[in-house]
Motif scaffolding. Structure first.
Motif: not given
Length: 188
Positions: A28-53
């Motif tokens: 089940k290690a593959g599911a954890l890497t998918e989650l890590d990728a999603f979290l990295a993308e979510a954090e980057a999106a949150a940073e971009r949103e913060q920069e816009k605000r």
């Protein structure tokens, strides 16, 4: 919880922190890497949103005097010396204390946040958080370093007014005096 309810980005990040503190089941290690990728993308999106605000501020021609500058939200200042002295001498009571010894960072983060929320709800003002010095058994003091960094995160920022290392008899460098902020509408 409704099955068709989707987790918010903050909930996914929190769940990811919990998931990283466990070992995946075999295969089940593959599911954890998918989650890590999603979290990295979510954090980057949150940073971009913060920069816009955050509006771009023009640079002043002359630097402003530090006494005239407003303290920015989320920046915690050390306790005033008289307050720290009163706490150290026992003239100002510590209303609660928590010991985080032996906990990993993910456990300590959750427990500390819960402790501070409950103390804040009860209108407590001064609490003691014992992190430990981290000098035993080759440890490098992970909690001693991490806890002050957590205080600038959004989930802690509104709870804490100021903090500083404790007096020697309360744990010294391995403990923190924390002044909790006042609840909304509470009078001094």
């Amino acid at each position: 919880m409704a099955r068709d309810r989707k987790l918010s980005a903050d909930e996914r990040i929190l769940w990811g922190k919990v998931a990283r503190s466990t070992r995946p089941m075999p295969g089940k290690a593959g599911a954890l890497t998918e989650l890590d990728a999603f979290l990295a993308e979510a954090e980057a999106a949150a940073e971009r949103e913060q920069e816009k605000r955050t509006p771009a501020t023009p640079t002043p021609l002359q630097p402003t005097a530090p006494s005239m500058a407003k303290p920015s939200a989320g920046v915690h200042h050390p306790l005033e010396k008289p307050v720290k002295r009163k706490i150290a001498k026992g003239r100002l009571a510590l209303e609660a204390r928590i010991d985080l010894h032996g906990l990993v960072q993910s456990e300590a983060h959750t427990i500390l946040l819960d402790f501070l929320i409950r103390a804040h709800e009860r209108s407590m003002r001064h609490v003691l958080v014992i992190t430990g010095k981290g000098s035993s058994m080759g440890s490098d003091g992970a909690l001693k370093r991490a806890v002050p960094l957590w205080f600038s995160k959004p989930e802690f920022r509104y709870l804490i007014s100021s903090y500083e290392s404790a007096a020697q008899h309360h744990g010294g460098e391995g403990a923190l005096y924390i002044r909790l902020s006042r609840r909304h509408g509470e009078r001094p």
